[in-house]
Design a protein around this motif. Structure first.
Motif, short mmCIF file in Angstrom:
data_model
loop_
_atom_site.label_atom_id
_atom_site.label_comp_id
_atom_site.label_asym_id
_atom_site.label_seq_id
_atom_site.Cartn_x
_atom_site.Cartn_y
_atom_site.Cartn_z
N LEU A 43 44.52 46.78 50.50
CA LEU A 43 43.95 46.02 49.38
C LEU A 43 43.88 44.56 49.79
O LEU A 43 44.91 43.92 50.01
CB LEU A 43 44.82 46.16 48.13
N LEU A 44 42.67 44.02 49.91
CA LEU A 44 42.52 42.60 50.19
C LEU A 44 42.49 41.85 48.86
O LEU A 44 41.60 42.08 48.03
CB LEU A 44 41.25 42.33 50.99
N VAL A 45 43.45 40.93 48.68
CA VAL A 45 43.58 40.16 47.45
C VAL A 45 42.99 38.78 47.67
O VAL A 45 43.37 38.08 48.61
CB VAL A 45 45.06 40.05 47.02
N LEU A 46 42.06 38.39 46.80
CA LEU A 46 41.33 37.13 46.93
C LEU A 46 41.63 36.27 45.71
O LEU A 46 41.14 36.55 44.61
CB LEU A 46 39.84 37.43 47.04
N PRO A 47 42.43 35.21 45.86
CA PRO A 47 42.86 34.40 44.72
C PRO A 47 41.79 33.44 44.22
O PRO A 47 40.68 33.36 44.76
CB PRO A 47 44.08 33.65 45.26
N GLY A 48 42.17 32.67 43.18
CA GLY A 48 41.26 31.75 42.52
C GLY A 48 41.18 30.39 43.18
O GLY A 48 41.78 30.13 44.23
N ILE A 49 40.48 29.49 42.54
CA ILE A 49 40.07 28.22 43.13
C ILE A 49 41.24 27.33 43.54
O ILE A 49 41.16 26.62 44.55
CB ILE A 49 39.13 27.46 42.15
N THR A 50 42.34 27.34 42.81
CA THR A 50 43.51 26.54 43.18
C THR A 50 44.76 27.42 43.26
O THR A 50 45.85 27.01 42.85
CB THR A 50 43.73 25.39 42.18
N SER A 51 44.60 28.62 43.81
CA SER A 51 45.71 29.56 43.90
C SER A 51 45.94 29.99 45.34
O SER A 51 45.28 30.91 45.83
CB SER A 51 45.44 30.80 43.03
N PRO A 52 46.84 29.33 46.06
CA PRO A 52 47.22 29.82 47.39
C PRO A 52 47.79 31.24 47.31
O PRO A 52 48.19 31.70 46.24
CB PRO A 52 48.27 28.81 47.85
#
Length: 294
Positions: A43-52
């Motif tokens: 599962l590749l997890v892709l966070p939000g604009i200011t979420s490392p």
């Protein structure tokens, strides 16, 4: 322009995560991921604009019995390199996701993205440069040319970055995000300064100029869209348009949440996320390639 920075307490957070740091190249950039391991479906997890990546740790560690989470530090955030000013468009982000999938040898991974990451997941799946097993998109920005603006303005984002660079703490974060668990407020305080101002500004411009609906109808099934019942980003009108333009998608509202669904109501959001992942994983298995005959 505010410099990216990380203090020792932030780096120490990585030692508490049950994950291994890995590195992948995307062109000239080095991208960092947190790999939670295991034998499950990747599962590749892709966070939000200011979420490392580390800020998704509380989500990823709840999924390890179901999948193998691999969480990306999107370029310009966390430990990943940053690009030039024009290197933060949605297609470039999708190329980075493809580089991670290829570089780590992820076999038909599921893609799960929140906010900006949901956009990246959708575009990666539509581009089909690498095989993908299914998509879970969570509260993607529906703004774009000719549409309502993204609800959080760029000055608000840049103000938060300025606070982080000068030094902030969980109490100050809590004034903006009072519903969040304390640990997540602390991580936000320690890691927000790793997000580049250029990356955030360019991405925000993309929210206004790149239309999610240019890609959404072409996202291959299985696909699930989760959204906050109280989200200002995915509104009731937005849900109707999403449904009309992709009738094969499954929709799951998350109760008592705004845009930051996992932070606003972790138990409900994580329960629905596991259900969504189980659904797309089953679809992935149904569409598994047959044996080759050559």
């Amino acid at each position: 322009m505010s410099p990216r920075s990380l203090g020792q307490p932030a780096l120490a957070d990585l030692a508490d995560a049950p994950a291994t740091s890995r590195w992948v190249r995307s062109g000239a950039l080095r991208l960092h991921v947190l790999d939670y391991g295991g034998d499950g479906v990747p599962l590749l997890v892709l966070p939000g604009i200011t979420s490392p990546a580390i800020t998704m740790d509380f989500v990823a560690r709840e999924l390890t019995e179901l999948v193998r989470p691999v969480v990306l530090d999107v370029r310009g955030r966390g430990l990943s390199d940053g690009g030039d000013g024009d290197a933060y468009d949605i297609t470039t982000y999708a190329r980075d996701a493809e580089a991670v999938i290829s570089g780590l040898g992820l076999d038909r991974p599921l893609l799960f993205g929140h906010s900006m990451g949901a956009r990246i997941a959708a575009v990666t799946a539509v581009r089909a440069r690498v095989p993908v097993g299914g998509v879970v998109a969570v509260d993607p920005p529906l703004s774009g040319t000719g549409r309502d603006p993204y609800p959080t303005s760029l000055p608000v984002f840049l103000g938060q970055l300025e606070q982080a660079v000068r030094g902030t703490d969980a109490d100050e974060v809590a004034r903006s995000w009072p519903r969040w668990p304390r640990r997540e407020q602390e991580l936000r305080a320690r890691w927000l300064s790793s997000c580049g101002e250029q990356a955030v500004a360019a991405t925000h411009r993309g929210f206004e100029s790149e239309d999610f609906f240019d890609w959404w109808p072409g996202v291959p099934s299985p696909v699930v869209l989760l959204y906050g019942e109280q989200s200002p980003v995915v509104t009731a009108e937005g849900v109707r348009e999403l449904t009309d333009t992709h009738p094969d998608a499954r929709f799951m509202p998350v109760p008592e949440t705004g845009h930051m669904v996992f932070w606003d109501n972790p138990p409900a959001a994580l329960k629905l996320l596991r259900e969504a992942l189980a659904y797309v994983a089953a679809g992935r298995a149904e569409h598994a390639p047959g044996p080759s005959h050559g």
